[in-house]
Design an enzyme around this catalytic site. Structure first.
Site, PDB file in Angstrom:
ATOM      1  N   TYR A 153      -9.458   3.807 -16.849  1.00 32.96           N
ATOM      2  CA  TYR A 153      -9.529   4.431 -15.526  1.00 32.96           C
ATOM      3  C   TYR A 153     -10.949   4.988 -15.294  1.00 32.96           C
ATOM      4  CZ  TYR A 153      -7.522   6.413 -11.257  1.00 32.96           C
ATOM      5  OH  TYR A 153      -7.237   6.709  -9.937  1.00 32.96           O
ATOM      6  N   ASN A 155     -14.363   2.456   8.116  1.00 34.38           N
ATOM      7  CA  ASN A 155     -14.953   2.341   6.783  1.00 34.38           C
ATOM      8  C   ASN A 155     -15.597   3.690   6.480  1.00 34.38           C
ATOM      9  OD1 ASN A 155     -16.622   1.954   4.589  1.00 34.38           O
ATOM     10  ND2 ASN A 155     -17.225  -0.106   5.182  1.00 34.38           N
ATOM     11  N   SER A 167       0.826  -1.209   0.000  1.00 33.18           N
ATOM     12  CA  SER A 167       0.000   0.000   0.000  1.00 33.18           C
ATOM     13  C   SER A 167       0.863   1.262   0.000  1.00 33.18           C
ATOM     14  CB  SER A 167      -0.894   0.038   1.245  1.00 33.18           C
ATOM     15  OG  SER A 167      -1.841  -1.005   1.215  1.00 33.18           O
ATOM     16  N   LYS A 198     -11.227  11.260  -9.317  1.00 27.26           N
ATOM     17  CA  LYS A 198      -9.966  11.969  -9.018  1.00 27.26           C
ATOM     18  C   LYS A 198     -10.045  13.444  -9.426  1.00 27.26           C
ATOM     19  CE  LYS A 198      -7.533   8.595  -7.193  1.00 27.26           C
ATOM     20  NZ  LYS A 198      -7.416   8.502  -5.724  1.00 27.26           N
ATOM     21  N   LEU A 245      -7.063   6.372   0.051  1.00 26.09           N
ATOM     22  CA  LEU A 245      -7.998   5.299  -0.267  1.00 26.09           C
ATOM     23  C   LEU A 245      -8.844   5.654  -1.483  1.00 26.09           C
ATOM     24  CD1 LEU A 245     -11.023   6.307   1.028  1.00 26.09           C
ATOM     25  CD2 LEU A 245      -9.687   5.961   3.097  1.00 26.09           C
ATOM     26  N   ILE A 305       1.954   2.306  -9.575  1.00 20.19           N
ATOM     27  CA  ILE A 305       2.738   1.463  -8.670  1.00 20.19           C
ATOM     28  C   ILE A 305       1.949   0.173  -8.483  1.00 20.19           C
ATOM     29  CG2 ILE A 305       3.624   1.221  -6.305  1.00 20.19           C
ATOM     30  CD1 ILE A 305       3.772   4.243  -6.086  1.00 20.19           C
ATOM     31  N   ARG A 306       2.631  -0.957  -8.434  1.00 23.39           N
ATOM     32  CA  ARG A 306       1.921  -2.221  -8.180  1.00 23.39           C
ATOM     33  C   ARG A 306       1.491  -2.311  -6.731  1.00 23.39           C
ATOM     34  NH1 ARG A 306       4.118  -7.788 -10.607  1.00 23.39           N
ATOM     35  NH2 ARG A 306       2.145  -8.510  -9.744  1.00 23.39           N
ATOM     36  N   THR A 307       0.179  -2.256  -6.511  1.00 24.92           N
ATOM     37  CA  THR A 307      -0.397  -2.382  -5.168  1.00 24.92           C
ATOM     38  C   THR A 307      -1.585  -3.330  -5.276  1.00 24.92           C
ATOM     39  OG1 THR A 307      -1.938  -0.553  -5.504  1.00 24.92           O
ATOM     40  CG2 THR A 307       0.219   0.010  -4.564  1.00 24.92           C
ATOM     41  N   LEU A 308      -2.246  -3.587  -4.149  1.00 27.43           N
ATOM     42  CA  LEU A 308      -3.444  -4.434  -4.149  1.00 27.43           C
ATOM     43  C   LEU A 308      -4.465  -3.880  -5.147  1.00 27.43           C
ATOM     44  CD1 LEU A 308      -4.851  -6.836  -2.718  1.00 27.43           C
ATOM     45  CD2 LEU A 308      -5.787  -5.180  -1.096  1.00 27.43           C
ATOM     46  N   ALA A 336     -13.619   1.723  -6.747  1.00 25.56           N
ATOM     47  CA  ALA A 336     -14.677   1.673  -7.750  1.00 25.56           C
ATOM     48  C   ALA A 336     -14.943   0.200  -8.022  1.00 25.56           C
ATOM     49  CB  ALA A 336     -14.238   2.379  -9.030  1.00 25.56           C
TER      50      ALA A 336
HETATM   51  P1  NAD Z   1      -4.338  -0.138  -1.788  1.00 23.00           P
HETATM   52  O1  NAD Z   1      -5.303  -1.177  -2.227  1.00 23.00           O
HETATM   53  O2  NAD Z   1      -3.182  -0.596  -1.017  1.00 23.00           O
HETATM   54  O3  NAD Z   1      -5.086   0.987  -0.952  1.00 23.00           O
HETATM   55  C1  NAD Z   1      -6.430   1.314  -1.138  1.00 23.00           C
HETATM   56  C2  NAD Z   1      -7.031   1.410   0.254  1.00 23.00           C
HETATM   57  O4  NAD Z   1      -8.378   1.881   0.195  1.00 23.00           O
HETATM   58  C3  NAD Z   1      -7.063   0.064   0.976  1.00 23.00           C
HETATM   59  O5  NAD Z   1      -6.332   0.150   2.164  1.00 23.00           O
HETATM   60  C4  NAD Z   1      -8.526  -0.145   1.263  1.00 23.00           C
HETATM   61  O6  NAD Z   1      -8.769  -0.779   2.483  1.00 23.00           O
HETATM   62  C5  NAD Z   1      -9.021   1.291   1.296  1.00 23.00           C
HETATM   63  N1  NAD Z   1     -10.479   1.396   1.169  1.00 23.00           N
HETATM   64  C6  NAD Z   1     -11.276   0.991   0.135  1.00 23.00           C
HETATM   65  N2  NAD Z   1     -12.563   1.223   0.438  1.00 23.00           N
HETATM   66  C7  NAD Z   1     -12.586   1.807   1.669  1.00 23.00           C
HETATM   67  C8  NAD Z   1     -13.621   2.259   2.534  1.00 23.00           C
HETATM   68  N3  NAD Z   1     -14.917   2.156   2.195  1.00 23.00           N
HETATM   69  N4  NAD Z   1     -13.271   2.797   3.724  1.00 23.00           N
HETATM   70  C9  NAD Z   1     -11.981   2.882   4.086  1.00 23.00           C
HETATM   71  N5  NAD Z   1     -10.950   2.454   3.329  1.00 23.00           N
HETATM   72  C10 NAD Z   1     -11.256   1.916   2.143  1.00 23.00           C
HETATM   73  O7  NAD Z   1      -3.906   0.633  -3.114  1.00 23.00           O
HETATM   74  P2  NAD Z   1      -3.030   1.943  -3.357  1.00 23.00           P
HETATM   75  O8  NAD Z   1      -2.620   1.854  -4.768  1.00 23.00           O
HETATM   76  O9  NAD Z   1      -2.007   2.092  -2.301  1.00 23.00           O
HETATM   77  O10 NAD Z   1      -4.111   3.123  -3.256  1.00 23.00           O
HETATM   78  C11 NAD Z   1      -4.000   4.207  -2.343  1.00 23.00           C
HETATM   79  C12 NAD Z   1      -4.341   5.529  -3.021  1.00 23.00           C
HETATM   80  O11 NAD Z   1      -3.342   5.824  -3.990  1.00 23.00           O
HETATM   81  C13 NAD Z   1      -5.674   5.541  -3.771  1.00 23.00           C
HETATM   82  O12 NAD Z   1      -6.286   6.814  -3.578  1.00 23.00           O
HETATM   83  C14 NAD Z   1      -5.244   5.407  -5.210  1.00 23.00           C
HETATM   84  O13 NAD Z   1      -6.196   5.966  -6.089  1.00 23.00           O
HETATM   85  C15 NAD Z   1      -3.966   6.211  -5.181  1.00 23.00           C
HETATM   86  N6  NAD Z   1      -3.049   6.006  -6.312  1.00 23.00           N
HETATM   87  C16 NAD Z   1      -2.583   4.759  -6.606  1.00 23.00           C
HETATM   88  C17 NAD Z   1      -1.688   4.589  -7.660  1.00 23.00           C
HETATM   89  C18 NAD Z   1      -1.170   3.228  -8.040  1.00 23.00           C
HETATM   90  O14 NAD Z   1      -0.719   3.050  -9.166  1.00 23.00           O
HETATM   91  N7  NAD Z   1      -1.181   2.257  -7.154  1.00 23.00           N
HETATM   92  C19 NAD Z   1      -1.271   5.711  -8.400  1.00 23.00           C
HETATM   93  C20 NAD Z   1      -1.754   6.974  -8.064  1.00 23.00           C
HETATM   94  C21 NAD Z   1      -2.644   7.111  -7.011  1.00 23.00           C
HETATM   95  O1  0WE Z   2      -6.360   4.712  -8.324  1.00 20.13           O
HETATM   96  C1  0WE Z   2      -5.897   3.648  -8.700  1.00 20.13           C
HETATM   97  C2  0WE Z   2      -6.574   2.350  -8.326  1.00 20.13           C
HETATM   98  C3  0WE Z   2      -8.040   2.540  -8.124  1.00 20.13           C
HETATM   99  C4  0WE Z   2      -8.889   1.322  -7.931  1.00 20.13           C
HETATM  100  C5  0WE Z   2      -8.529   0.030  -8.275  1.00 20.13           C
HETATM  101  C6  0WE Z   2      -9.429  -1.014  -8.072  1.00 20.13           C
HETATM  102  C7  0WE Z   2      -9.141  -2.420  -8.505  1.00 20.13           C
HETATM  103  C8  0WE Z   2      -9.943  -3.443  -7.723  1.00 20.13           C
HETATM  104  C9  0WE Z   2     -10.136   1.543  -7.403  1.00 20.13           C
HETATM  105  N1  0WE Z   2     -11.016   0.547  -7.199  1.00 20.13           N
HETATM  106  C10 0WE Z   2     -10.691  -0.722  -7.530  1.00 20.13           C
HETATM  107  N2  0WE Z   2     -11.627  -1.701  -7.342  1.00 20.13           N
HETATM  108  C11 0WE Z   2     -11.345  -3.028  -7.471  1.00 20.13           C
HETATM  109  O2  0WE Z   2     -12.250  -3.886  -7.346  1.00 20.13           O
HETATM  110  N3  0WE Z   2      -4.775   3.650  -9.489  1.00 20.13           N
HETATM  111  C12 0WE Z   2      -4.206   4.914  -9.884  1.00 20.13           C
HETATM  112  C13 0WE Z   2      -4.151   2.428 -10.021  1.00 20.13           C
HETATM  113  C14 0WE Z   2      -4.730   2.212 -11.385  1.00 20.13           C
HETATM  114  O3  0WE Z   2      -5.981   1.731 -11.541  1.00 20.13           O
HETATM  115  C15 0WE Z   2      -6.260   1.714 -12.901  1.00 20.13           C
HETATM  116  C16 0WE Z   2      -5.144   2.203 -13.591  1.00 20.13           C
HETATM  117  C17 0WE Z   2      -4.163   2.538 -12.616  1.00 20.13           C
HETATM  118  C18 0WE Z   2      -2.822   3.132 -12.852  1.00 20.13           C
HETATM  119  C19 0WE Z   2      -7.402   1.308 -13.570  1.00 20.13           C
HETATM  120  C20 0WE Z   2      -7.424   1.375 -14.960  1.00 20.13           C
HETATM  121  C21 0WE Z   2      -6.336   1.868 -15.647  1.00 20.13           C
HETATM  122  C22 0WE Z   2      -5.184   2.281 -14.987  1.00 20.13           C
END
Ligand code: NAD
Ligand code: 0WE
Length: 258
Positions: A158, A67, A19, A165, A95, A194-197, A98
């Protein structure tokens, strides 16, 4: 130089060791902040156990379920902060959610409920948490949220998250305007992929990462710890003149045309 000792920081959005919020929590801890961690509770308590084990080395003084779809859990989180800490200095909003169905295919087919859910969890939650934090940030403060380039440009798949966003980034500006007189700064970090959950559940994320590695000025992607360092900066006095901004931590990708 970067010193957060004596600062109380609430970090939302840790799900596992990938995360972005975990990268941020580690850097805030390193800078001396006192941490409060929230997690998304599930019926079996699996998340609670997992996140508790992960964050243990950071010695959080608060560990709470939150939550953001549950008004009561938000109220109770900030009530506990008021009782246990007295004041809050830093809020990390990290957090988003979608429905997976809405992160591929035609954007025009997004359902009403899918649209509402994405904006409720990913956008409105920043407004809600900031409103709850405001009365506790009695000595000023710093609020940081995470956004993505898909809120500014149309990035394939996206879709509804891009709309969420865009709303999030505009919420940063309205919150910064409202909270500035109380010396509360509000900024967003726009991270590269970034590779995350969350991102791993998205089809084609690896191809996107490889594309960034070829095109970004630094010829690589960024890490959770690099995002964490930028967040620590935005939470510290080093950024005392900065509010309402979107800071790109993306290896420079955003500036490129062709
Ligand atoms: P992540 O899955 O580790 O984190 C997402 C978090 O959202 C999880 O901890 C989940 O428990 C929480 N969440 C979802 N629904 C919720 C709810 N109803 N109440 C409380 N918490 C809730 O993934 P991440 O990539 O670390 O995402 C964190 C943030 O970074 C997000 O806003 C995402 O859009 C943003 N982001 C991610 C990337 C990427 O490539 N991974 C890039 C830019 C921005
Ligand atoms: O903000 C994000 C991740 C947002 C996200 C991802 C999921 C996957 C699993 C929100 N909700 C969900 N719901 C799920 O069930 N990013 C910036 C990472 C991300 O997500 C994409 C990207 C990138 C980059 C989705 C489509 C295209 C590119």
């Amino acid at each position: 130089m970067l010193n957060l000792t004596g600062k109380n920081a609430l970090v939302t959005g840790i799900a596992n060791n990938r995360s972005i919020a975990w990268g941020i929590a580690q850097q805030l801890h390193k800078a001396g902040a006192n941490l409060g961690i929230t997690y998304l509770p599930d019926e079996r308590g699996k998340m609670e156990k997992k996140v508790a084990e992960l964050v243990e080395p950071l010695n959080p003084s608060l560990f709470l379920p939150c939550n953001v779809q549950d008004e009561y859990q938000i109220k109770s989180t900030f009530e506990t902060i008021r009782e246990q800490w007295g004041k809050l200095d830093i809020l990390i909003h990290c957090l988003a959610f979608a429905s997976k169905d809405d992160l591929s295919g035609d954007f025009s087919q997004t359902s009403r409920s899918g649209f509402n859910t994405a904006l409720e969890i990913s956008t409105y939650s920043l407004v809600q948490l900031s409103g709850a934090a405001k009365p506790l940030m009695t000595e000023g403060g710093s609020i940081v949220t995470l956004t993505y380039l898909g809120g500014v440009r149309a990035i394939p798949n996206y879709n509804v998250m891009g709309v969420a966003k865009a709303g999030l980034e505009m919420s940063v500006r309205y919150l910064a305007a409202e909270l500035g007189p109380q010396n509360i700064r509000v900024n967003a970090i726009s991270a590269g992929p970034i590779r995350t959950l969350a991102s791993s559940a998205v089809g084609g994320i690896l191809d996107m990462i490889h594309h960034v590695e070829e095109v970004a000025p630094l010829r690589r992607t960024v890490t959770q710890l690099e995002v964490g360092n930028a967040a620590a900066f935005l939470c510290s006095n080093l950024s005392s003149g900065i509010t309402g901004q979107i800071l790109y931590v993306d290896a420079g990708y955003e500036i490129m045309g062709m």
